[in-house]
Design a protein around this motif. Structure first.
Motif, mmCIF file in Angstrom:
data_model
loop_
_atom_site.group_PDB
_atom_site.id
_atom_site.type_symbol
_atom_site.label_atom_id
_atom_site.label_comp_id
_atom_site.label_asym_id
_atom_site.label_seq_id
_atom_site.Cartn_x
_atom_site.Cartn_y
_atom_site.Cartn_z
ATOM 1 N N LEU A 178 95.128 -9.237 36.265
ATOM 2 C CA LEU A 178 96.497 -9.603 36.148
ATOM 3 C C LEU A 178 96.601 -11.013 35.827
ATOM 4 O O LEU A 178 97.628 -11.586 34.951
ATOM 5 C CB LEU A 178 97.487 -9.180 37.254
ATOM 6 N N SER A 233 102.741 1.306 29.326
ATOM 7 C CA SER A 233 104.059 0.463 29.249
ATOM 8 C C SER A 233 104.955 0.885 28.466
ATOM 9 O O SER A 233 104.805 1.879 27.377
ATOM 10 C CB SER A 233 103.896 -0.856 29.007
ATOM 11 N N PHE A 272 105.483 2.658 37.878
ATOM 12 C CA PHE A 272 104.946 1.557 37.400
ATOM 13 C C PHE A 272 105.700 0.574 36.563
ATOM 14 O O PHE A 272 106.539 1.243 35.742
ATOM 15 C CB PHE A 272 103.482 2.139 36.451
ATOM 16 N N SER A 275 104.583 -5.488 35.929
ATOM 17 C CA SER A 275 103.371 -6.238 36.894
ATOM 18 C C SER A 275 102.365 -5.332 37.061
ATOM 19 O O SER A 275 101.315 -5.930 37.658
ATOM 20 C CB SER A 275 104.286 -6.361 38.180
ATOM 21 N N ASP A 276 102.232 -4.054 36.498
ATOM 22 C CA ASP A 276 101.083 -3.209 36.763
ATOM 23 C C ASP A 276 100.096 -3.170 35.569
ATOM 24 O O ASP A 276 98.917 -2.585 35.671
ATOM 25 C CB ASP A 276 101.529 -1.733 37.086
ATOM 26 N N LEU A 283 96.166 -0.457 32.381
ATOM 27 C CA LEU A 283 96.590 -0.977 33.655
ATOM 28 C C LEU A 283 95.424 -2.439 34.175
ATOM 29 O O LEU A 283 94.520 -2.482 33.770
ATOM 30 C CB LEU A 283 96.243 0.002 34.813
ATOM 31 N N SER A 284 96.282 -3.252 34.832
ATOM 32 C CA SER A 284 95.394 -4.552 35.224
ATOM 33 C C SER A 284 94.787 -3.965 36.557
ATOM 34 O O SER A 284 94.849 -2.883 36.889
ATOM 35 C CB SER A 284 96.407 -5.465 35.622
ATOM 36 N N VAL A 286 95.478 -4.874 39.352
ATOM 37 C CA VAL A 286 96.475 -4.455 40.452
ATOM 38 C C VAL A 286 97.341 -3.189 40.039
ATOM 39 O O VAL A 286 97.229 -2.369 41.231
ATOM 40 C CB VAL A 286 97.405 -5.651 40.349
ATOM 41 N N GLY A 287 97.227 -2.970 39.014
ATOM 42 C CA GLY A 287 97.881 -1.480 38.676
ATOM 43 C C GLY A 287 96.827 -0.596 38.654
ATOM 44 O O GLY A 287 97.255 0.704 39.041
ATOM 45 N N LYS A 290 97.103 0.424 42.365
ATOM 46 C CA LYS A 290 98.062 1.315 42.663
ATOM 47 C C LYS A 290 97.981 2.552 42.340
ATOM 48 O O LYS A 290 98.121 3.659 42.923
ATOM 49 C CB LYS A 290 99.316 0.747 41.870
#
Length: 303
Positions: A178, A233, A272, A275-276, A283-284, A286-287, A290
């Motif tokens: 991210l 997204s 989501f 920011s994910d 996804l990053s 971080v995502g 999650k």
């Protein structure tokens, strides 16, 4: 004339030696494919949950957070045929595997077979670094130089100590952090969706046949198959073609109906946010953390 011919032979011999030397060197360099092959050969008995699929799961599912001794065998642009081939190839090395997680994406039923698309050269990596018997030893798929961009990149990385396409110790793809995301990532949402949209129907029947074959293989070995659609997204989802999306849903409905398998759809999951994501459909790191925890909880509740 003889002198000229002699020079041609000498020059050609030098070129052949250089190319042969380059081939030997590049074949010996580690890749995420060779790493995954070696890890499963040596540690396959530890695997109870296996992740297959394309970049959506390669960068989207972190094995250490899924629990139950998970390994990620997904790769960039991996098609259903290669999911089936990998599962069949490595099952003897994974006697304790019980569950396989497979993604179904917007492009699953329309993308061409790997060898017939723009990324045909990726098949080289499966042949050389994973030993998949899908191509003859006497073919372009058994030459590193056939994937010329990767060939050059590996030699460059060897010289300047760069980092190529690598994964972590359990097969999760690295590099989609991210912190390094392009601040304009949402601006390419439509472009990404259009790239994954084919103007004419793809190969729906071929993919469904491959999926059915995978399900039969799983049934013979007592495997639980879980199909998922990874989060995307809003910028990507809004640009999707409705007909292609309907075809994707049709394929999922047939799988669930014909094989009584679990399917979890996270594409538009409101949990989501921007920011994910690393880019519109991936996804990053971080995502991915999650999502992996969420999927693990979802499977646990179902069972």
């Amino acid at each position: 004339m003889r002198k000229f011919l002699r020079r041609i032979v000498i020059f050609s011999s030098i070129i052949i030696v250089i190319l042969a030397l380059g081939e030997v060197i590049v074949r010996s360099l580690p890749t995420s494919y060779s790493y995954k092959n070696n890890w499963i050969v040596e540690n396959g008995s530890k695997v109870r949950t296996l992740v297959l699929g394309s970049s959506h799961t390669y960068y989207g599912l972190r094995p250490e957070l899924l629990g139950d001794s998970t390994f990620n065998l997904a790769n960039i642009s991996q098609t259903p045929e290669y999911d089936l081939a990998l599962l069949s190839h490595y099952l003897p090395s994974m006697p304790n595997v019980k569950r396989v997680i497979i993604p179904i994406s917007y492009f699953t039923y329309r993308d061409p077979m790997l060898e017939k698309g723009d990324e045909w050269m990726l098949a080289v990596r499966y042949k050389i670094h994973m030993g998949l018997p899908m191509h003859s030893d006497i073919s372009i798929y058994n030459l590193e130089i056939s994937d010329f961009d990767a060939y050059k990149g590996k030699l460059k990385n060897m010289i300047v100590k760069g980092r190529g396409n690598i994964c972590d110790s359990l097969g999760f793809g690295l590099g989609f952090d991210l912190a390094s995301r392009d601040p304009r990532w949402k601006d390419i949402g439509r472009q990404r969706a259009e790239k994954h949209t084919l103007s004419t129907p793809g190969r729906y029947d071929e993919v469904r046949e491959t999926q059915d074959s995978l399900m039969m293989l799983a049934r013979r070995h007592g495997l639980e198959i879980i199909f998922i659609t990874t989060p995307a997204s809003e910028a990507y989802i809004e640009a999707l073609d409705r007909m292609q999306l309907a075809e994707m849903k049709k394929g999922i409905e047939e799988l669930v109906r014909d094989h009584d398998v679990a399917y979890y759809d996270f594409m538009s999951d409101p949990r989501f946010s921007d920011s994910d994501f690393y880019d519109p459909d991936h996804l990053s790191d971080v995502g991915a953390a999650k999502f992996s925890k969420l999927l693990s909880d979802t499977i646990s509740k179902k069972n």
